[in-house]
Scaffold this motif. Structure first.
Motif, mmCIF file in Angstrom:
data_model
loop_
_atom_site.group_PDB
_atom_site.id
_atom_site.type_symbol
_atom_site.label_atom_id
_atom_site.label_comp_id
_atom_site.label_asym_id
_atom_site.label_seq_id
_atom_site.Cartn_x
_atom_site.Cartn_y
_atom_site.Cartn_z
ATOM 1 N N ALA A 40 0.815 -1.214 0.000
ATOM 2 C CA ALA A 40 0.000 0.000 0.000
ATOM 3 C C ALA A 40 0.849 1.264 0.000
ATOM 4 N N GLY A 41 2.170 1.141 0.090
ATOM 5 C CA GLY A 41 3.031 2.313 0.126
ATOM 6 C C GLY A 41 3.044 3.012 1.467
ATOM 7 N N LEU A 42 2.735 2.289 2.540
ATOM 8 C CA LEU A 42 2.693 2.866 3.875
ATOM 9 C C LEU A 42 3.936 2.459 4.655
ATOM 10 N N TYR A 43 4.092 3.028 5.820
ATOM 11 C CA TYR A 43 5.253 2.796 6.672
ATOM 12 C C TYR A 43 4.836 1.994 7.894
ATOM 13 N N PHE A 44 5.587 0.961 8.192
ATOM 14 C CA PHE A 44 5.232 -0.026 9.218
ATOM 15 C C PHE A 44 6.200 0.088 10.395
ATOM 16 N N GLU A 45 5.642 0.173 11.608
ATOM 17 C CA GLU A 45 6.453 0.273 12.828
ATOM 18 C C GLU A 45 5.941 -0.707 13.873
ATOM 19 N N ALA A 68 1.450 -2.688 16.422
ATOM 20 C CA ALA A 68 2.141 -2.063 15.299
ATOM 21 C C ALA A 68 1.403 -0.808 14.875
ATOM 22 N N LEU A 69 2.171 0.170 14.391
ATOM 23 C CA LEU A 69 1.628 1.419 13.871
ATOM 24 C C LEU A 69 1.846 1.486 12.372
ATOM 25 N N LEU A 70 0.883 2.051 11.667
ATOM 26 C CA LEU A 70 1.033 2.354 10.247
ATOM 27 C C LEU A 70 1.094 3.864 10.079
ATOM 28 N N TRP A 71 2.057 4.326 9.248
ATOM 29 C CA TRP A 71 2.260 5.741 8.986
ATOM 30 C C TRP A 71 2.167 6.003 7.490
ATOM 31 N N VAL A 72 1.944 7.255 7.148
ATOM 32 C CA VAL A 72 2.015 7.696 5.767
ATOM 33 C C VAL A 72 2.828 8.986 5.746
ATOM 34 N N ALA A 73 3.677 9.146 4.726
ATOM 35 C CA ALA A 73 4.479 10.355 4.590
ATOM 36 C C ALA A 73 3.657 11.447 3.914
ATOM 37 N N ARG A 74 3.701 12.653 4.475
ATOM 38 C CA ARG A 74 2.928 13.743 3.900
ATOM 39 C C ARG A 74 3.372 14.032 2.468
ATOM 40 N N GLU A 75 4.674 13.896 2.200
ATOM 41 C CA GLU A 75 5.167 14.196 0.864
ATOM 42 C C GLU A 75 4.662 13.202 -0.177
ATOM 43 N N PRO A 107 -5.933 6.053 2.135
ATOM 44 C CA PRO A 107 -5.267 7.325 2.439
ATOM 45 C C PRO A 107 -4.930 8.152 1.202
ATOM 46 N N TRP A 108 -4.847 7.522 0.030
ATOM 47 C CA TRP A 108 -4.409 8.235 -1.173
ATOM 48 C C TRP A 108 -5.527 9.081 -1.779
ATOM 49 N N ASP A 114 22.170 13.656 11.558
ATOM 50 C CA ASP A 114 23.408 14.088 10.920
ATOM 51 C C ASP A 114 24.023 13.028 10.025
ATOM 52 N N ALA A 115 23.288 11.945 9.712
ATOM 53 C CA ALA A 115 23.817 10.900 8.839
ATOM 54 C C ALA A 115 23.900 11.411 7.401
ATOM 55 N N PRO A 116 24.883 10.930 6.641
ATOM 56 C CA PRO A 116 25.009 11.372 5.243
ATOM 57 C C PRO A 116 23.756 11.002 4.440
ATOM 58 N N GLY A 117 23.248 11.962 3.692
ATOM 59 C CA GLY A 117 22.094 11.724 2.848
ATOM 60 C C GLY A 117 20.774 11.706 3.578
ATOM 61 N N ALA A 118 20.771 12.026 4.872
ATOM 62 C CA ALA A 118 19.514 12.005 5.627
ATOM 63 C C ALA A 118 18.620 13.154 5.196
ATOM 64 N N ARG A 119 17.348 12.871 5.082
ATOM 65 C CA ARG A 119 16.378 13.892 4.715
ATOM 66 C C ARG A 119 15.199 13.818 5.680
ATOM 67 N N PRO A 120 14.647 14.964 6.083
ATOM 68 C CA PRO A 120 13.501 14.936 7.003
ATOM 69 C C PRO A 120 12.218 14.581 6.263
ATOM 70 N N VAL A 121 11.416 13.751 6.907
ATOM 71 C CA VAL A 121 10.122 13.342 6.355
ATOM 72 C C VAL A 121 9.075 13.495 7.451
ATOM 73 N N GLU A 122 8.016 14.209 7.151
ATOM 74 C CA GLU A 122 6.925 14.379 8.102
ATOM 75 C C GLU A 122 5.967 13.201 7.974
ATOM 76 N N MET A 123 5.791 12.470 9.089
ATOM 77 C CA MET A 123 4.989 11.253 9.098
ATOM 78 C C MET A 123 3.661 11.509 9.812
ATOM 79 N N ILE A 124 2.578 10.961 9.252
ATOM 80 C CA ILE A 124 1.240 11.063 9.819
ATOM 81 C C ILE A 124 0.797 9.671 10.260
ATOM 82 N N PRO A 125 0.419 9.485 11.532
ATOM 83 C CA PRO A 125 -0.038 8.158 11.969
ATOM 84 C C PRO A 125 -1.420 7.846 11.391
ATOM 85 N N LEU A 126 -1.587 6.611 10.969
ATOM 86 C CA LEU A 126 -2.858 6.183 10.388
ATOM 87 C C LEU A 126 -3.654 5.270 11.318
#
Length: 668
Positions: A275-280, A292-299, A319-320, A347-359
C-alpha cells in the motif's frame, strides 16, 4: 450465592505486554528476516535505547511458615507523563512450612491488587445494557482484597460459574425482559472486566519471565503454574485441568501466541509495503512485537498517484484519496530517512527529514489477522463495531431471550456465521478482542520512550474502546494497588491469617488421607449438627505428616509431567532428577499403587540403563505389595524385552544381579 458474588470473585490485575519499536527487518521468533531491502516507501523504524527493569519480584516472610511473593511493575500515566515508582500488581501466597525445601512448598492464593470493589454508580451502570462507557472510579481501597484464585482448589471457580449460568437461565431469564436484560448485562460486564484484568496479568508474567529477574523468589515452574491457572480460569472447565497437564498447556499457549505475533507481524508488514505505507512494530526488548503502527508520509500524498488499496484487510479508509490527510492538522512526527527509506540519525550522510502522519494502531495478538485498535482519522470506527456486536447480542439474548444453548437452530446458525466470518478475517472472538485491547492499554502505561504527545493521542483513541462501566483509569489502579497491598500485608501478619492458614493445611492433609466422599459427608455433618470436624485437633506430628505428603505429591507430579512431555523421560528430563524422584517414591510407604505404577512406567519408557536399574531396585526395596506386582508384570510383559524380563524376575525373587555396562538403547 448471588450473581454479583460469583462475578466479583474474579477481578483485576494490571500491566501486560508493552512494547518499544524494533527494526521491521529484525529476525523475530516465528518470522523469517527479510532478505531484500524494502523498496519504495516501506520503512523500517527503530528506536535504540535502554530502559530500567519494568518488573521485579519481592518476598515478604509471614508467620507460620509462609511468604507473600509480589510482582511489582513500573507504570507511567500516559495522560500526565508522570512515572510512578514500582506498583504492586499481583501477590501469591507460598506456603513453605518454614523448612526451606522447595519440594514441599505449595502455592495457594492469588490476590489481584489493582482490582477494587465497584462503586454504587458502577454497579448500577453495569446493569444498564445501553451504558457503554466508564462511569467513574473508586479513588481509594483500604480493605483487604479478595483472593481471585485458590491454586490449591482451582475447580471451585468452575462450579461457581456453572451455578451462576444455571441461575441465570432457570431463575432470572423467565422473569421477563427487564430482569433478563439487566442481569445479563450485569454479569457480562463483570465477566469482561475479569477477562481484561486476567489478560493483563498474563502479559505481566510473560514480561517477567523474559526479563530473567529474581528467579529465587518464584521458580520458573511456579511462575508457569500461576500463568496456566490464570489462563485456564477464562475457560469454562479450565479449573478441572490436572496439575500434570499444566506444563503441556503452557508450552502450547506460548507457542500459539508466538506464532500469532510472528504471522501478523509479517502479514501487516507486507500489506503496508504493497500500500506504500510505513510499518512500525512495537514490542518489549527481546520480545515478539505485540502492536504495530502504520504511517504515511505527507510528501507521498501529493506526489504519488492513487494506487490499489486493500481496505478490507487494513480496515481503514484509502489514504491516497482522503482529503483529510492532505489538510491534516493533527499529530505528526518528523523522521530522518536515507535513500533506502531507513531511519537514520539527523546528521547521517544523505539524511532527509520526512513528516509522518499516523494512520492506525493494530494488535498483532489476534488470531489469523491483525486487529484494528485505533484509527487516527476516525476515532469511533473501532468502537462502532464493538457497539454493533454488543447491541446485536443484547437484542437477541436480553430482549428476545434467544440463547445459543436454549435454541439449537440459533446455535447452529450462529456457529456457522461465526466460522465463516472468522475464516474471512472478521474479529468475531470477543475474548481475543479484549486481550488485544488490554495489551494496547498497558503498553501505554509501560513504555517510557515513545513521544509523550503520541502516547497521549494513542491513549485517547484506545480509551474509546473502554465500553465497560467497571473499568478504572491507570492512575487510579496504581493508587488502589498500593493501598490494598499495605492492607494485605497487615492482614497477613495478623493472627486471623495464621488461623486461616492452619485451617487450610488441615483441609489439605484431609484431602491426602480421606476420600472425597468422606470429606463431603464430614462437611455435611458439621453443617447440620454443629459438631466439629474430626480433623479439627492438630496432631503432634501434623507438620511432619503434611511435609511428607507434599513431598510425595511433588515427586509424583514431577514424574507424571515428565511422562506426559514425551515418550522418553530420560531425554526430556535430567537423569539425576529422575533418580531422585524414583528414590523418594520408593522410600515412602504412602506412595502405594500410584507410586509403583509411575516407577514402572519410567522403567518401561526409558532407554537409560542406569535409570532402568534404579527403577527395579526401587520397586524391589519397596515393601508395598503393588511394587512386587509391578515387578511381576514387567517380567511377564513381552514389550519389556527378553533380557530385561530375566532381570525383572531376579529382582522379583529378591536377588540383586550385578548391572552390566550400559549399552546403546538401554539393552543389558
Amino acid at each position: 450465592m448471588d450473581i454479583e458474588t460469583l462475578n466479583l470473585r474474579h477481578t483485576a490485575l494490571l500491566v501486560v505486554l508493552a512494547g518499544v519499536p524494533v527494526l521491521a527487518q529484525l529476525s523475530t521468533p516465528g518470522v523469517a528476516p527479510a532478505t531484500e531491502p524494502v523498496q519504495d516507501s516501506a520503512l523500517d523504524v527503530s528506536h535504540q535505547y535502554s530502559r530500567s527493569a519494568a518488573f521485579h519480584l519481592d518476598r515478604e516472610p509471614l508467620p507460620g511458615g509462609a511468604e507473600l511473593v509480589t510482582l511489582f511493575g513500573r507504570l507511567q500515566d500516559p495522560a500526565t507523563g508522570a512515572e510512578s515508582l514500582y506498583v504492586p500488581l499481583i501477590s501469591v501466597l507460598r506456603d513453605t512450612l518454614g523448612d526451606g525445601s522447595n519440594a514441599d512448598d505449595r502455592l495457594r492464593y492469588v490476590w489481584i491488587l489493582t482490582s477494587t470493589r465497584p462503586t454504587l454508580v458502577q454497579r448500577f451502570a453495569s446493569a444498564l445494557s445501553f451504558v457503554r462507557f466508564r462511569t467513574g472510579s473508586e479513588p481509594h481501597a483500604n480493605r483487604v482484597p479478595s483472593a481471585v484464585l485458590d491454586l490449591a482448589a482451582p475447580g471451585k471457580t468452575v462450579w461457581s460459574n456453572l451455578l451462576g449460568h444455571g441461575l441465570q437461565s432457570t431463575q432470572l431469564d423467565p422473569l421477563g425482559m427487564t430482569v433478563r436484560t439487566a442481569t445479563r448485562s450485569y454479569r457480562g460486564n463483570f465477566s469482561d472486566y475479569r477477562k481484561v484484568q486476567i489478560f493483563q496479568a498474563l502479559g505481566a508474567m510473560e514480561a517477567l519471565e523474559r526479563s530473567g529477574n529474581d528467579p529465587v523468589w518464584l521458580p520458573e515452574a511456579d511462575l508457569r503454574q500461576v500463568y496456566s491457572r490464570l489462563s485456564l480460569s477464562n475457560h469454562t472447565f479450565g479449573g478441572l485441568v490436572r496439575d500434570e497437564k499444566l506444563a503441556r498447556y503452557y508450552d502450547k499457549e506460548a507457542t500459539r501466541l508466538q506464532q500469532a505475533h510472528g504471522h501478523n507481524w509479517e502479514l501487516l508488514r507486507q500489506r503496508a509495503e504493497l500500500a506504500g505505507l510505513y510499518f512500525e512494530p512495537l514490542a518489549l526488548p527481546d520480545a515478539t512485537p505485540s502492536e504495530a503502527l502504520l504511517w504515511v508520509a505527507r510528501e507521498d500524498l501529493g506526489s504519488r498517484p492513487a494506487r490499489r488499496f486493500d481496505r478490507q484487510f487494513l480496515n481503514i479508509a484509502n489514504p491516497w484519496t482522503d482529503e483529510r490527510l492532505r489538510n491534516w492538522t493533527g499529530y505528526t512526527q518528523v523522521r530522518f530517512l536515507d535513500a533506502e527509506n531507513r531511519i537514520v540519525a539527523e546528521d547521517a550522510p544523505g539524511a532527509r527529514p520526512v513528516e509522518m502522519i499516523p494512520l492506525a494502531l493494530y494488535s498483532l495478538d489476534y488470531p489469523r489477522v491483525p486487529l484494528l485498535l485505533a484509527d487516527f482519522r476516525d476515532t469511533f470506527k473501532p468502537k462502532r463495531g464493538e457497539l454493533a456486536r454488543h447491541g446485536a447480542s443484547t437484542l437477541l439474548t436480553g430482549v428476545f431471550g434467544i440463547t445459543r444453548f436454549g435454541n439449537w437452530t440459533f446455535f447452529a446458525a450462529d456457529t456457522a456465521w461465526t466460522f465463516v466470518r472468522g475464516r474471512h478475517g472478521a474479529a468475531e472472538d470477543r475474548s481475543a478482542r479484549l486481550r488485544a485491547y488490554s495489551e494496547a492499554r498497558e503498553f501505554l502505561a509501560l513504555d517510557t520512550m515513545l513521544d509523550p504527545e503520541l502516547k497521549t493521542e494513542m491513549l485517547r483513541r484506545v480509551d474509546h474502546l473502554a465500553l465497560n462501566p467497571l473499568e478504572n483509569g491507570i492512575s487510579t489502579e496504581a493508587t488502589v494497588a498500593k493501598e490494598q497491598y499495605a492492607a494485605l500485608l497487615q492482614y497477613a501478619q495478623s493472627p486471623r491469617f495464621t488461623a486461616r492458614l492452619e485451617r487450610d493445611r488441615r483441609k489439605e492433609l484431609a484431602s491426602y488421607t480421606q476420600s472425597r466422599a468422606a470429606r463431603m459427608l464430614s462437611s455435611f455433618g458439621h453443617l447440620f449438627t454443629g459438631t466439629p470436624h474430626p480433623d479439627t485437633e492438630k496432631p503432634a506430628d501434623f507438620l511432619a505428616e503434611l511435609t511428607a505428603r507434599r513431598s510425595l505429591a511433588y515427586h509424583q507430579r514431577f514424574l507424571q509431567q515428565l511422562l506426559a512431555s514425551g515418550p522418553r523421560p530420560d531425554v526430556v528430563g535430567n537423569a539425576s532428577d529422575i533418580l531422585n524422584s524414583v528414590e523418594a517414591l520408593a522410600s515412602d510407604p504412602r506412595g502405594g499403587l500410584r507410586a509403583s505404577r509411575l516407577i514402572s512406567e519410567v522403567f518401561a519408557r526409558s532407554a537409560d540403563s542406569e535409570v532402568r536399574y534404579a527403577c527395579l531396585r526401587a520397586l524391589q526395596r519397596s515393601n508395598a505389595i503393588e511394587a512386587r506386582q509391578e515387578l511381576w508384570r514387567l517380567s511377564q510383559d513381552p514389550a519389556t524385552g527378553d533380557g530385561w524380563r530375566v532381570i525383572c524376575m531376579f529382582y522379583f525373587k529378591g536377588e540383586n544381579p550385578t548391572p552390566p555396562a550400559a549399552s546403546p538403547g538401554g539393552t543389558p
